[in-house]
Design an enzyme around this catalytic site. Structure first.
Site, PDB file in Angstrom:
ATOM      1  N   SER A 190       0.843  -1.199   0.000  1.00  0.00           N
ATOM      2  CA  SER A 190       0.000   0.000   0.000  1.00  0.00           C
ATOM      3  C   SER A 190       0.879   1.251   0.000  1.00  0.00           C
ATOM      4  O   SER A 190       1.710   1.403  -0.884  1.00  0.00           O
ATOM      5  CB  SER A 190      -0.954  -0.039   1.201  1.00  0.00           C
ATOM      6  N   ASP A 286      -8.168  -3.011  -7.172  1.00  0.00           N
ATOM      7  CA  ASP A 286      -7.735  -2.678  -5.812  1.00  0.00           C
ATOM      8  C   ASP A 286      -8.894  -2.038  -5.038  1.00  0.00           C
ATOM      9  O   ASP A 286      -9.422  -0.992  -5.431  1.00  0.00           O
ATOM     10  CB  ASP A 286      -6.547  -1.717  -5.894  1.00  0.00           C
ATOM     11  N   HIS A 353      -6.514  -5.968  -1.393  1.00  0.00           N
ATOM     12  CA  HIS A 353      -5.515  -4.918  -1.190  1.00  0.00           C
ATOM     13  C   HIS A 353      -4.471  -5.450  -0.216  1.00  0.00           C
ATOM     14  O   HIS A 353      -4.801  -5.780   0.923  1.00  0.00           O
ATOM     15  CB  HIS A 353      -6.178  -3.660  -0.615  1.00  0.00           C
TER      16      HIS A 353
END
Length: 411
Positions: A190, A286, A353
């Protein structure tokens, strides 16, 4: 915008929700660790604060010391190092950074004293076959700018010192023995995936030419995408970070020499010129980007995307068609990158994610697969040059191995 993004940013770093279509559970106030229900037996590792950082001005948003968690390698991995840059969103204005500095994302005073190492960080060979016995480090993230900022706001009591934290952490780890590494891998998911891409060549520059150095960016391909209302939410947000934190000076010059600074915060504009072998691990759909930059609430005042944001199964045919456009842009962004033999790729068509630090998605019996390879196997093949590792999934809904994330509540 500040506090809503700040909340999303906090959620981003420690998100776990229902998988495999089971009952979704996550609302606006409930936040859960990514290690929860991971099925991992990984070791818990204590935090080390970097005592030398203060003299260098390398401090968290609130002025506290930065830190990392180090679990020593052993056996054949004693001189191998995996450095993982923690994720957890960003802050793009004074209000959101002030909010953030009272959390573990902005102050070591609020950080856990121990973290469990799971997925790629696990110390167990049955959970992490290629990297379990390496020196594994998680560098804590407390600057809100993907380790790039260099400035301050004295009136708000904010320090934007991400670049100095990066340097202080690397200096400390080199002194801890990383300078003797025969192989090293920089990773992050991330916001940590963005950090990995932005600092990849810098990381390689720490070592001699004989050290095998590579980078793994998980869920870091945040796209400069036009949202459902025709706006560029992510560009506006990244522009705020770069301007507030003075990040431009730290961004790769291979990009800033040809593009504006905000564009160079987007990994899609940096990866074409990375010299260090890099592996991009990303979902084509995502969920963080779906919720915060593709169909954010502010771009959807009538709530037409609310169900789709929370659960992919609720997306109608028009919404799925729009999301296919997002997938196409993702694939376009990595096309040139994937053509280089030294690079690796794993783009699966899941609504998820971060997949490298969760045990269930990294290496488990039912983990996601492409080409019959689990993510851990694909990354290992790439790092150790065992096989070509470039995997791109067919479009949703063809992949039955996904661990989709679904949510309750709309933040």
């Amino acid at each position: 915008m500040g506090c809503s993004w700040a909340l999303a940013a906090l959620v981003l770093g420690f998100l776990v929700v229902a998988v495999h279509g089971s009952e979704p559970w996550l609302n606006q106030t409930q936040v859960y660790s990514t290690n929860a229900n991971s099925g991992s037996n990984g070791v818990f590792v204590g935090i080390t604060l970097i005592q030398s950082a203060a003299a260098k001005g390398a401090v968290c948003l609130d002025g506290s010391l930065p830190g990392y968690h180090l679990h020593r390698g052993f056996g054949s991995g004693a001189n191998s190092w995996l450095v993982n840059l923690e994720g957890g969103g960003w802050c793009n204005d004074v209000k959101s950074c002030v909010f953030r500095k009272s959390s573990r994302r902005g102050s070591s005073n609020h950080m856990e004293s121990q973290l469990q190492f799971t997925g790629i960080m696990s110390n167990r060979p049955e959970e992490n076959p290629d990297f379990y016995n390496w020196n594994r480090v998680k560098v804590r993230y407390c600057d809100g700018g993907s380790f790039t900022g260099d400035g301050a706001d004295a009136s708000a009591g904010l320090y934007f010192r991400g670049q100095r934290i990066w340097q202080a952490a690397m200096d400390d780890l080199m002194a801890q023995g990383m300078r003797y590494a025969n192989q090293a891998l920089l990773s992050g998911c991330s916001a940590g995936g963005v950090s990995t891409i932005l600092h990849c060549d810098e990381f390689r520059g720490l070592f001699s030419g004989s050290t095998n150095v590579k980078c793994l960016a998980d869920a870091g391909m945040f796209l400069d995408f036009v949202d459902v209302s025709g706006q560029r939410e992510m560009r506006d947000f990244f522009n705020g970070i770069v301007r507030l934190q003075g990040s431009g000076r730290s961004l790769p010059r291979s990009c800033t020499s040809r593009m504006d600074k905000t564009s160079c915060f987007f990994p899609q504009n940096v990866v074409p010129n990375i010299q260090t072998p890099t592996f991009i691990l990303n979902t084509a759909y995502d969920v963080w980007q779906l919720q915060q930059s593709v169909a954010p609430k502010r771009a959807d005042p009538q709530g037409l995307w609310r169900g789709c944001r929370m659960n992919h199964a609720s997306c109608n045919s028009n919404q799925l068609q729009f999301l296919q456009g997002f997938r196409n842009q993702m694939l376009d962004a990595v096309r040139g990158f994937s053509g280089a033999r030294q690079n690796g790729l794993f783009i699966n068509s899941c609504f998820a994610h971060c997949q490298s630090e969760r045990q269930d998605t990294w290496y488990a019996g039912d983990s996601p697969r492409l080409g019959n390879k689990r993510i851990a196997e694909a990354v290992g093949d790439w790092f150790f040059d065992r096989a070509d590792a470039k995997y791109t999934d067919c479009a949703y809904p063809c992949d039955g191995t996904c661990h989709h994330l679904t949510f309750r509540g709309d933040y």
